[in-house]
Write a protein that holds these residues in place. Structure first.
Motif, PDB file in Angstrom:
ATOM      1  N   UNK A 189       0.835  -1.196   0.000  1.00 30.97           N
ATOM      2  CA  UNK A 189       0.000   0.000   0.000  1.00 30.97           C
ATOM      3  C   UNK A 189       0.872   1.248   0.000  1.00 30.97           C
ATOM      4  N   UNK A 190       0.617   2.132  -0.932  1.00 32.91           N
ATOM      5  CA  UNK A 190       1.345   3.391  -1.024  1.00 32.91           C
ATOM      6  C   UNK A 190       0.838   4.353   0.048  1.00 32.91           C
ATOM      7  N   UNK A 191       1.747   4.901   0.825  1.00 29.94           N
ATOM      8  CA  UNK A 191       1.373   5.740   1.968  1.00 29.94           C
ATOM      9  C   UNK A 191       0.620   6.986   1.527  1.00 29.94           C
ATOM     10  N   UNK A 192       1.129   7.685   0.520  1.00 33.52           N
ATOM     11  CA  UNK A 192       0.467   8.919   0.096  1.00 33.52           C
ATOM     12  C   UNK A 192      -0.920   8.646  -0.471  1.00 33.52           C
ATOM     13  N   UNK A 193      -1.074   7.524  -1.159  1.00 32.82           N
ATOM     14  CA  UNK A 193      -2.386   7.172  -1.703  1.00 32.82           C
ATOM     15  C   UNK A 193      -3.392   6.927  -0.586  1.00 32.82           C
ATOM     16  N   UNK A 194      -3.004   6.143   0.413  1.00 36.60           N
ATOM     17  CA  UNK A 194      -3.969   5.811   1.473  1.00 36.60           C
ATOM     18  C   UNK A 194      -4.307   7.050   2.300  1.00 36.60           C
ATOM     19  N   UNK A 195      -3.348   7.933   2.506  1.00 32.34           N
ATOM     20  CA  UNK A 195      -3.634   9.168   3.248  1.00 32.34           C
ATOM     21  C   UNK A 195      -4.649  10.013   2.487  1.00 32.34           C
ATOM     22  N   UNK A 196      -4.482  10.137   1.179  1.00 33.50           N
ATOM     23  CA  UNK A 196      -5.420  10.931   0.376  1.00 33.50           C
ATOM     24  C   UNK A 196      -6.808  10.312   0.380  1.00 33.50           C
ATOM     25  N   UNK A 197      -6.870   8.987   0.374  1.00 36.79           N
ATOM     26  CA  UNK A 197      -8.172   8.315   0.446  1.00 36.79           C
ATOM     27  C   UNK A 197      -8.813   8.523   1.809  1.00 36.79           C
ATOM     28  N   UNK A 198      -8.022   8.444   2.876  1.00 25.73           N
ATOM     29  CA  UNK A 198      -8.551   8.732   4.222  1.00 25.73           C
ATOM     30  C   UNK A 198      -9.075  10.160   4.299  1.00 25.73           C
ATOM     31  N   UNK A 199      -8.317  11.093   3.753  1.00 24.66           N
ATOM     32  CA  UNK A 199      -8.742  12.496   3.783  1.00 24.66           C
ATOM     33  C   UNK A 199     -10.064  12.685   3.052  1.00 24.66           C
ATOM     34  N   UNK A 200     -10.220  11.984   1.932  1.00 23.16           N
ATOM     35  CA  UNK A 200     -11.450  12.111   1.154  1.00 23.16           C
ATOM     36  C   UNK A 200     -12.665  11.652   1.944  1.00 23.16           C
ATOM     37  N   UNK A 201     -12.457  10.719   2.865  1.00 32.91           N
ATOM     38  CA  UNK A 201     -13.560  10.214   3.689  1.00 32.91           C
ATOM     39  C   UNK A 201     -13.668  10.949   5.028  1.00 32.91           C
ATOM     40  N   UNK A 202     -12.871  11.990   5.207  1.00 39.33           N
ATOM     41  CA  UNK A 202     -12.855  12.780   6.456  1.00 39.33           C
ATOM     42  C   UNK A 202     -12.468  11.941   7.661  1.00 39.33           C
ATOM     43  N   UNK A 203     -11.643  10.917   7.441  1.00 37.15           N
ATOM     44  CA  UNK A 203     -11.122  10.137   8.563  1.00 37.15           C
ATOM     45  C   UNK A 203     -10.022  10.902   9.293  1.00 37.15           C
ATOM     46  N   UNK A 204      -9.360  11.794   8.587  1.00 40.91           N
ATOM     47  CA  UNK A 204      -8.238  12.549   9.156  1.00 40.91           C
ATOM     48  C   UNK A 204      -8.771  13.857   9.720  1.00 40.91           C
ATOM     49  N   UNK A 205      -8.646  14.013  11.008  1.00 45.06           N
ATOM     50  CA  UNK A 205      -9.127  15.217  11.680  1.00 45.06           C
ATOM     51  C   UNK A 205      -7.930  16.072  12.075  1.00 45.06           C
ATOM     52  N   UNK A 206      -7.840  17.262  11.500  1.00 43.87           N
ATOM     53  CA  UNK A 206      -6.729  18.175  11.779  1.00 43.87           C
ATOM     54  C   UNK A 206      -7.086  19.019  12.997  1.00 43.87           C
ATOM     55  N   UNK A 207      -6.312  18.868  14.069  1.00 43.13           N
ATOM     56  CA  UNK A 207      -6.610  19.561  15.313  1.00 43.13           C
ATOM     57  C   UNK A 207      -5.544  20.571  15.700  1.00 43.13           C
TER      58      UNK A 207
END
Length: 821
Positions: free
Chosen positions: A476-494
């Motif tokens: 799994x490519x790290x940058x790809x999975x991060x972008x997919x997580x971001x698209x689903x709003x799994x990543x919360x920037x605090x």
């Protein structure tokens, strides 16, 4: 135990974020006064905030409550409505950008059916059937009623979200992962087997037979019972300081990545290996000159090459090129778990990782593995309370013989919890029950891993479960999975100052530290760029994602309303892709390796399917059509109002994109890599106000970017820009580049002119760029470049700098301070 389909807390986080956003406030404010708007939004915010702590308990106690799951959809519906409301403000901003700042006047941007969201039911336009404010209130009330019923039934309690933390800092966690500190991933071999095995291999590598006139590289097969064990050993040898200082060149090749269905040519494989590892240091060699590349390699002897993941399928191709590697004292390691490969692959007797075939590690080695995971190292337990030591040994005793992956997972979980009571409860209650209620070792192992999953912070549960969409043993490519997580709003920037990408990367490190991810690939800048998931962990991800994430296989039971589906490795038809409820669908991933196995014929059928996907799944956040044979991107793409991730890469027949794509105001990632016939991007691309990643590497026919691209101020990824021939265009594009203040990573500027001073180009480079390539026009007739301005100095924090085609010796005194690190 909570399955991922019950994990709704991520949605409450996103709803609260939207309710507090200026975009939603702006849209609401266009219909009401500030006071009325604030009352409405604050009322909804309070309702969601009140139930959020109870929802954490719902995740645990209402696993099989289907009525709750149905009412939980109301939360998802509410999120969709607010996403679309936010989009209205983005559209207004987009219109303003495209008109050069004058923008829209009045409220004409809202004259769409969606404006009824914030209209009252008395408004005539409410009959359009689009969401209304009343509907959102009703959703919230239904959720509250459902939570109240579950509270009465299960005795729900307020819970606080577990913090996604690094107890001893990100640096310590990084050290653990990459092996810079004791017990890291790359030093795991020191824990699980005798150090003598490693030392024997190193001694062999460092020994040269001066009496042997043959300059063929010595080939050593390393055989283990599992692929991962041979990799740990080979990587530890590869990174040993003695090995690093002895060999002039060290090359690591993972064959499973280098060999693909479209690349099974032995000569091509050899050329790609040499180009990737030698060409950056010898730019004057043409990449197609194989003999010259081999000469450079042999003259750099002694060299070391490790071929990882060698199996019976790829070995014939590898065998065909091994004889090309020549150089006195050079060595090659073949890392394999196949005895038939080890027996014939080398010219040195194979080395066995384990002294004898044994299915499980000894209890003593498992204890060392537990110490490494739970205490941060095999020697650090000296400062740990004896009670923790005793509990840890009891855990190892209970789990011995189940599966080796269980121990580091449990140890890593307990590393994040320093409460002795929690340790005791886990050991004498949770593990006890888990082992008692399951008969087979597989079920016991899966149950223990499930306990570790239950202890994850809610946001990491989403991220881990999403990975079930990828096939087993997929890198799994790290940058790809991060972008997919971001698209689903799994990543919360605090935290202020951190980008969502930074937070997503910390999620990856956290899951690596907890052993949910394994086998990280580290690049030259010491960042994790890829990882894999252990087969048992993949089974766990599939289990907890049941009903929510679905990786298609022909005979599997299809969930009726999944959120995310992938078609990565099995035969499927158009009907299979469209056979899901449209209401909930958020991700459709049709990766390039699925096209060859699909029942969808290449050509018009793929274009038709593309259009049907768009028209049915209108609430998509992620759509991956990579390498699927798309020729024409349909105009309907602009209807995916809340799409955030679109991958059209490796569709070599796409020649243009429709202008409607500029309606995707929520789009964060647009991947167009290797669309070799793509001639231009649509005018008005600056309307994509949320765009963060524009990937156009390998777009050979794309010679320029549209006017106004500098207004994409959120853009972080842009591989290159080719400057225009006309002086006015040339200057205007440099000004646009300078506006991309968030651009970072790799960046290349092509078609530079000698008539301009070099400092003109350096001055245009955004400060976040870390790898810069400047390429002057090779056909530029002007031979004398403009003189450098000796009074200027530009400080760029570059890790890499490449200068190509600059016709002057003056470059030796280029006034630029390159700061590494």
């Amino acid at each position: 135990m909570a399955a991922a389909r019950n994990n709704v807390c991520n949605h409450t986080d996103r709803i609260l974020e939207l309710l507090r956003s200026e975009d939603v406030r702006e849209t609401a404010g266009s219909f009401w006064g500030a006071a009325e708007r604030d009352d409405l939004l604050q009322g909804l915010e309070k309702a969601i905030s009140d139930i959020a702590p109870l929802l954490l308990d719902v995740e645990i106690k209402a696993r099989h409550n289907e009525r709750w799951l149905e009412n939980g959809f109301r939360l998802f519906d509410a999120e969709i409505l607010l996403e679309k409301v936010s989009s209205e403000a983005l559209k207004k901003r987009s219109s303003s950008s495209s008109s050069g700042g004058g923008g829209a006047t009045g409220n004409h941007m809202y004259k769409t059916p969606l404006c009824t969201f914030f209209s009252t039911t008395r408004s005539p336009s409410a009959s359009t059937g689009k969401p209304s404010y009343d509907r959102l209130v009703r959703y919230t009330e239904q959720i509250k009623d459902s939570v109240n019923r579950l509270t009465n039934k299960f005795g729900l309690e307020n819970r606080s979200e577990k913090e996604i933390k690094f107890p001893n800092g990100v640096e310590e966690t990084w050290s653990f992962i990459v092996g810079g500190g004791e017990g890291g991933f790359q030093r795991r071999w020191d824990i699980i087997d005798d150090v003598d095995t490693k030392e024997n291999i190193i001694n062999m590598l460092l020994t040269n037979d001066d009496d042997d006139d043959d300059d063929a590289a010595a080939i050593l097969p390393v055989l283990g019972t599992e692929e991962s064990e041979t990799r740990w050993l080979a990587r530890d040898v590869f990174n040993d300081e003695r090995v690093q200082s002895h060999f002039h060149i060290r090359i690591w090749v993972r064959l499973s990545s280098a060999m693909s269905p479209n690349n099974t040519n032995a000569t091509q494989l050899l050329n790609e290996i040499l180009v990737e590892h030698l060409l950056p240091h010898h730019p004057n060699i043409h990449q197609s000159d194989l003999d010259e590349l081999l000469l450079v390699l042999s003259s750099s002897a002694p060299f070391l090459i490790v071929f990882d993941d060698v199996n019976p399928q790829n070995f014939p191709f590898l065998k065909a090129i091994l004889g090309n590697f020549r150089g006195k004292g050079s060595k090659i390691i073949l890392s394999t778990s196949y005895p038939e490969v080890a027996s014939i692959g080398g010219n040195i007797k194979p080395c066995h990782c384990l002294p004898s075939p044994c299915p499980f590690l000894s209890e003593d080695r498992l204890w060392r593995l537990f110490q490494n995971a739970a205490f941060g190292g095999v020697t650090k337990h000296e400062h740990i309370s004896s009670s923790f030591i005793d509990i840890g040994k009891e855990i190892v005793n209970k789990c011995h013989g189940i599966s080796d992956i269980v121990i580091p997972a449990i140890g890593s979980m307990l590393y994040f919890d320093n409460s002795e009571k929690e340790w005791r409860d886990f050991c004498f209650d949770e593990i006890e029950k888990s082992c008692k209620h399951n008969s087979s070792d597989y079920d016991k192992a899966l149950s223990c891993l499930k306990l570790c999953y239950d202890h994850l912070p809610s946001r990491l549960k989403h991220c881990f479960a999403y990975c079930s969409l990828f096939p087993k043993d997929h890198e799994i490519d790290v940058q790809t999975i991060i972008k997919l997580w971001m698209a689903q709003s799994f990543v919360i920037k605090e935290e202020p100052g951190k980008s969502a990408e930074d937070v997503g990367y910390e999620y990856v490190l956290n899951l690596l530290r907890r052993s949910f991810f394994q086998e990280p690939t580290i690049n030259v800048t010491e960042r994790v760029v890829k990882f894999k998931i252990h087969h048992l962990m993949h089974d766990l991800a599939t289990l907890v994602a049941e009903g929510r994430c679905f990786s298609f296989t022909p005979n599997a039971n299809k969930p009726s309303s999944p959120f995310h589906v992938s078609f990565g490795s099995s035969n499927f038809s158009e009907g299979d892709v469209l056979d899901f409820a449209e209401r909930s669908m958020r991700s459709v991933l049709l990766q390039n390796h699925s096209r060859e196995k699909s029942g969808v014929r290449r050509g018009n059928n793929t274009n038709i399917l593309f259009d049907k996907i768009i028209k049915k799944y209108v609430n998509l956040r992620s759509l991956d059509m990579c390498g699927f044979g798309i020729k024409i991107v349909p105009n309907s793409i602009g209807d995916l109002e809340i799409l955030k991730y679109l991958d059209l890469s490796e569709n070599g027949d796409i020649m243009q994109l429709p202008n409607s794509i500029t309606k995707l105001v929520n789009l964060q990632t647009l991947r167009l890599s290797s669309c070799v016939k793509l001639r231009e991007l649509p005018r008005g691309i600056q309307k994509l106000v949320s765009l963060r990643h524009l990937e156009i590497d390998g777009c050979l026919s794309l010679t320029s970017l549209p006017q106004g691209f500098g207004q994409l101020t959120n853009l972080q990824t842009l591989s290159h820009i080719t400057l225009g021939e006309e002086s006015s265009t040339h200057n205007a594009q440099l000004i646009e580049v300078k506006k991309l203040r968030n651009l970072c990573g790799k960046f290349q500027i092509k078609n530079l002119k000698h008539e301009k001073s070099v400092d003109t180009y350096f001055n245009a480079v955004p400060g976040g760029v870390r790898s810069l390539s400047l390429e002057w026009d090779s056909h530029d007739v002007k031979t004398e470049p403009m003189p450098l301005d000796g009074d200027k100095e530009f400080s760029l924090h570059l890790l890499e700098l490449a200068i190509n085609g600059y016709k002057s010796a003056e470059m030796r005194i280029l006034p630029i301070s390159v700061v590494t690190g």
